[in-house]
Write a protein that holds these residues in place. Structure first.
Motif, PDB file in Angstrom:
ATOM      1  N   TRP A 157      -6.278  28.440   1.110  1.00  0.00           N
ATOM      2  CA  TRP A 157      -7.482  27.870   0.503  1.00  0.00           C
ATOM      3  C   TRP A 157      -7.728  26.424   0.939  1.00  0.00           C
ATOM      4  O   TRP A 157      -8.841  25.921   0.846  1.00  0.00           O
ATOM      5  CB  TRP A 157      -7.354  27.880  -1.020  1.00  0.00           C
ATOM      6  CG  TRP A 157      -6.121  27.137  -1.476  1.00  0.00           C
ATOM      7  CD1 TRP A 157      -4.881  27.674  -1.658  1.00  0.00           C
ATOM      8  CD2 TRP A 157      -5.991  25.743  -1.743  1.00  0.00           C
ATOM      9  NE1 TRP A 157      -3.989  26.703  -2.035  1.00  0.00           N
ATOM     10  CE2 TRP A 157      -4.644  25.492  -2.092  1.00  0.00           C
ATOM     11  CE3 TRP A 157      -6.882  24.677  -1.715  1.00  0.00           C
ATOM     12  CZ2 TRP A 157      -4.175  24.228  -2.414  1.00  0.00           C
ATOM     13  CZ3 TRP A 157      -6.412  23.409  -2.039  1.00  0.00           C
ATOM     14  CH2 TRP A 157      -5.069  23.197  -2.383  1.00  0.00           C
TER      15      TRP A 157
ATOM     16  N   VAL B 204     -13.934  25.426  -2.388  1.00  0.00           N
ATOM     17  CA  VAL B 204     -13.640  26.502  -1.441  1.00  0.00           C
ATOM     18  C   VAL B 204     -14.697  27.587  -1.620  1.00  0.00           C
ATOM     19  O   VAL B 204     -14.840  28.143  -2.710  1.00  0.00           O
ATOM     20  CB  VAL B 204     -12.229  27.091  -1.679  1.00  0.00           C
ATOM     21  CG1 VAL B 204     -11.933  28.185  -0.669  1.00  0.00           C
ATOM     22  CG2 VAL B 204     -11.165  26.000  -1.629  1.00  0.00           C
TER      23      VAL B 204
ATOM     24  N   HIS C 205     -16.019  31.280  -0.903  1.00  0.00           N
ATOM     25  CA  HIS C 205     -15.461  32.584  -0.551  1.00  0.00           C
ATOM     26  C   HIS C 205     -16.403  33.683  -1.033  1.00  0.00           C
ATOM     27  O   HIS C 205     -16.718  33.743  -2.229  1.00  0.00           O
ATOM     28  CB  HIS C 205     -14.076  32.779  -1.169  1.00  0.00           C
ATOM     29  CG  HIS C 205     -13.482  34.114  -0.869  1.00  0.00           C
ATOM     30  ND1 HIS C 205     -12.874  34.399   0.319  1.00  0.00           N
ATOM     31  CD2 HIS C 205     -13.460  35.255  -1.599  1.00  0.00           C
ATOM     32  CE1 HIS C 205     -12.475  35.659   0.308  1.00  0.00           C
ATOM     33  NE2 HIS C 205     -12.815  36.208  -0.844  1.00  0.00           N
TER      34      HIS C 205
ATOM     35  N   TRP D 173     -15.530  28.244  -5.435  1.00  0.00           N
ATOM     36  CA  TRP D 173     -14.295  28.061  -6.185  1.00  0.00           C
ATOM     37  C   TRP D 173     -13.955  26.584  -6.232  1.00  0.00           C
ATOM     38  O   TRP D 173     -14.136  25.861  -5.254  1.00  0.00           O
ATOM     39  CB  TRP D 173     -13.153  28.817  -5.508  1.00  0.00           C
ATOM     40  CG  TRP D 173     -13.294  30.293  -5.572  1.00  0.00           C
ATOM     41  CD1 TRP D 173     -14.004  31.103  -4.726  1.00  0.00           C
ATOM     42  CD2 TRP D 173     -12.718  31.145  -6.558  1.00  0.00           C
ATOM     43  NE1 TRP D 173     -13.891  32.405  -5.134  1.00  0.00           N
ATOM     44  CE2 TRP D 173     -13.112  32.466  -6.238  1.00  0.00           C
ATOM     45  CE3 TRP D 173     -11.901  30.928  -7.664  1.00  0.00           C
ATOM     46  CZ2 TRP D 173     -12.717  33.560  -6.997  1.00  0.00           C
ATOM     47  CZ3 TRP D 173     -11.510  32.011  -8.416  1.00  0.00           C
ATOM     48  CH2 TRP D 173     -11.913  33.309  -8.087  1.00  0.00           C
TER      49      TRP D 173
ATOM     50  N   PRO E  80     -10.166  36.218  -3.611  1.00  0.00           N
ATOM     51  CA  PRO E  80      -9.577  35.772  -2.350  1.00  0.00           C
ATOM     52  C   PRO E  80      -8.091  36.144  -2.298  1.00  0.00           C
ATOM     53  O   PRO E  80      -7.439  36.286  -3.337  1.00  0.00           O
ATOM     54  CB  PRO E  80      -9.736  34.253  -2.385  1.00  0.00           C
ATOM     55  CG  PRO E  80     -10.678  33.957  -3.494  1.00  0.00           C
ATOM     56  CD  PRO E  80     -10.651  35.112  -4.427  1.00  0.00           C
TER      57      PRO E  80
END
Length: 152
Positions: A16, A90, A92, A97, A126
């Motif tokens: 991540w 992050v 995804h 996130w 993820p």
């Protein structure tokens, strides 16, 4: 009224990790179960946030920008130690996130949070996502201030 619907998970590995980290310092003026009042410095921004008691993964949330100088003064008035962490954004599968890597007495703890439009909203997990801790009060930042991860 603002409503926050948030799911929280432990994180495993480093897949991540990226360069988007921002240092956060936050403290609590009130940590009552029915309401918390948080002061946060996030990079060059600052906020005062009031949150209500959680019902499932939802709770009332009111967040207001404040001057950084006010946040510094309010942090000195906070009850208990401050929380220090670096927050990474992050992306995804179309979701944003927030991955928090804690420092100080909470070092070693990495948690990912995802805000949703509804409690039953589907999302892709993820590969780096671990166990869900949404309902485990030990992982609430307000509790980590007085019962840090290293002491568990």
């Amino acid at each position: 009224m603002g409503i926050e619907i948030e799911r929280k998970f432990l994180v495993s590995g480093d897949a991540w990790r990226n360069d988007s980290g921002v240092l956060y310092r936050q403290g609590y003026l009130n940590r009552d179960k029915a309401r918390t009042v948080r002061v946060r410095l996030a990079g060059d921004a600052a906020y005062l946030t009031v949150k209500g008691q959680s019902t499932g993964a939802s709770r009332a949330e009111f967040e207001y920008p404040i001057p950084c100088a006010d946040a510094v003064a309010l942090l000195a008035l906070c009850d208990g130690p401050l929380i220090e962490k670096t927050r990474y954004i992050v992306l995804h599968a179309g979701m944003r996130w927030e991955v928090d890597e804690f420092a100080g007495d909470n070092a070693g703890l990495v948690v990912a949070e995802l805000e949703l439009a509804s409690e039953d909203q589907a999302f892709e997990h993820p590969a780096w996502l671990g166990a869900e801790v949404t309902h485990d009060a030990r992982y609430f930042n307000s509790n980590l201030a007085t019962h840090p991860f290293r002491a568990w």
